[in-house]
Design a protein around this motif. Structure first.
Motif, short mmCIF file in Angstrom:
data_model
loop_
_atom_site.label_atom_id
_atom_site.label_comp_id
_atom_site.label_asym_id
_atom_site.label_seq_id
_atom_site.Cartn_x
_atom_site.Cartn_y
_atom_site.Cartn_z
N VAL A 88 19.11 -5.81 -7.54
CA VAL A 88 17.91 -6.64 -7.38
C VAL A 88 17.48 -7.20 -8.73
O VAL A 88 17.69 -6.59 -9.78
CB VAL A 88 16.76 -5.84 -6.73
N ASP A 89 16.87 -8.38 -8.69
CA ASP A 89 16.34 -8.99 -9.92
C ASP A 89 14.96 -8.44 -10.25
O ASP A 89 14.57 -8.39 -11.41
CB ASP A 89 16.26 -10.51 -9.75
N ARG A 90 14.23 -8.03 -9.20
CA ARG A 90 12.87 -7.54 -9.40
C ARG A 90 12.43 -6.77 -8.17
O ARG A 90 12.88 -7.04 -7.05
CB ARG A 90 11.90 -8.71 -9.65
N ALA A 91 11.56 -5.79 -8.37
CA ALA A 91 10.88 -5.12 -7.26
C ALA A 91 9.43 -5.56 -7.26
O ALA A 91 8.79 -5.65 -8.31
CB ALA A 91 10.98 -3.61 -7.40
N VAL A 92 8.92 -5.84 -6.09
CA VAL A 92 7.49 -6.13 -5.91
C VAL A 92 6.91 -4.94 -5.16
O VAL A 92 7.28 -4.67 -4.02
CB VAL A 92 7.27 -7.44 -5.14
N LEU A 93 6.02 -4.20 -5.81
CA LEU A 93 5.35 -3.07 -5.18
C LEU A 93 3.99 -3.55 -4.68
O LEU A 93 3.13 -3.92 -5.47
CB LEU A 93 5.18 -1.91 -6.16
N ILE A 94 3.83 -3.55 -3.36
CA ILE A 94 2.58 -4.00 -2.76
C ILE A 94 1.65 -2.80 -2.62
O ILE A 94 2.02 -1.78 -2.03
CB ILE A 94 2.85 -4.64 -1.38
N VAL A 95 0.46 -2.92 -3.20
CA VAL A 95 -0.51 -1.83 -3.17
C VAL A 95 -1.83 -2.34 -2.62
O VAL A 95 -2.10 -3.54 -2.62
CB VAL A 95 -0.70 -1.22 -4.58
N THR A 96 -2.65 -1.41 -2.16
CA THR A 96 -3.98 -1.75 -1.66
C THR A 96 -4.99 -0.76 -2.21
O THR A 96 -4.72 0.42 -2.32
CB THR A 96 -4.02 -1.74 -0.12
N VAL A 97 -6.15 -1.29 -2.56
CA VAL A 97 -7.24 -0.46 -3.06
C VAL A 97 -7.84 0.35 -1.92
O VAL A 97 -8.31 1.47 -2.10
CB VAL A 97 -8.30 -1.35 -3.73
#
Length: 307
Positions: A88-97
């Motif tokens: 992978v070129d990048r990981a996007v970690l999706i987070v929520t408050v």
């Protein structure tokens, strides 16, 4: 014949070949005996060698060298790990408050594993349309913390397509892993980025304020502007694996930087005299939450929890 693994359903792998064909594949019988301790020796993003048969399916007989990959502990087999994605070129970690809340322990375990396997990460904070004043203040504190360390952050609402342009630019012509806790809005976001995808969207449990799994397998999806997005099942926990205790601090950027000034080369940054890391924690130059995340992984490593 060579191909790219674009989907993993557990027992079958969907592989795209150079001529554009899609072939359903299984792993050759003795493939798992090659010392690979993961529950899935082949992952989405792998470039593989396959042998076709008369039935129109094929066997995966080899994997080409990976430039990187990212793993987590298997949920059922503590001595094994699960490869989330490869190359992978990048990981996007999706987070929520909130709705649900993503803990900093989870974030730091993901970042530590990504650092160990050379995967750049961007944090995407979703559901900003739902947050009250106190939650917005906490969100801004998280952004300040992680951007200061060197992790880019985006604040978005998956329900506001007009606010997704910066994310689209980040994904363009790249292979990007999407990951996060169950319920953070990953499927909603992918549906907004790739119209017509139609991924199933789950509801948040009002009792536990946690999400439920809607994605049950990993899949690589083509992006309209070029590139691919790897969708993965939501993760409830993230166990770090394959790390010696002395290595853990290497994957916390600010701890590794400060450790150069420790009195002892083998300092564990817990109780040793002359520890520069402890001094920076006391002086608030290293955040307490990051230090707590470091201690959590160090504890797991020393007690063989994930080995």
């Amino acid at each position: 014949m060579r191909g790219l693994v674009v989907k993993n359903t557990g027992s079958w792998y969907q592989v795209y070949t150079g001529n554009g064909d899609s072939i359903d594949c299984k792993i050759k019988g003795n493939f798992r005996l090659q010392g690979i301790r993961s529950t899935n020796p082949v992952a989405v993003g792998d470039r593989v060698i396959i042998e076709t048969n008369k039935e129109g399916t094929a066997l995966i007989t080899g994997i080409e060298e990976r430039k990187n990959y990212i793993i987590r502990r298997s949920s059922n087999l503590s001595k094994q790990f699960h490869i989330i994605a490869a190359n992978v070129d990048r990981a996007v970690l999706i987070v929520t408050v909130d709705y649900p809340q993503t803990s900093t322990i989870f974030i730091d375990r993901f970042l530590c594993s990504a650092e160990a396997y050379h995967v750049p990460v961007t944090l995407v904070i979703n559901k900003i349309d739902l947050y009250n004043g106190e939650e917005i203040e906490y969100m801004d504190e998280l952004v300040s913390l992680y951007e200061h360390i060197g992790y880019p952050c985006l604040k978005i609402s998956a329900l506001d397509p007009a606010g997704l342009d910066e994310l689209r630019l980040l994904l363009k012509e790249k292979i990007t892993l999407f990951s996060g806790n169950s319920g953070v809005g990953k499927s909603t976001l992918i549906n907004a980025l790739i119209p017509g995808t139609g991924l199933k969207i789950g509801e948040i449990s009002k009792y536990h304020n946690k999400g439920v799994h809607t994605t049950t397998f990993s899949e690589m999806i083509a992006l309209p502007g070029g590139g691919y997005l790897i969708d993965t099942p939501g993760i409830k926990g993230f166990g770090s694996v394959d790390m010696e205790g002395a290595e853990v601090g290497h994957y916390f950027r600010e701890i590794f930087k400060a450790s150069a000034n420790c009195r002892f080369a083998d300092c564990t940054h817990r109780h040793e005299p002359g520890c520069a890391v402890l001094k920076d924690v006391e002086n608030h130059l290293i955040s307490q939450s990051r230090y707590t995340g470091y201690l959590s992984i160090l504890h797991d490593s020393e007690n063989g929890k994930y080995r």
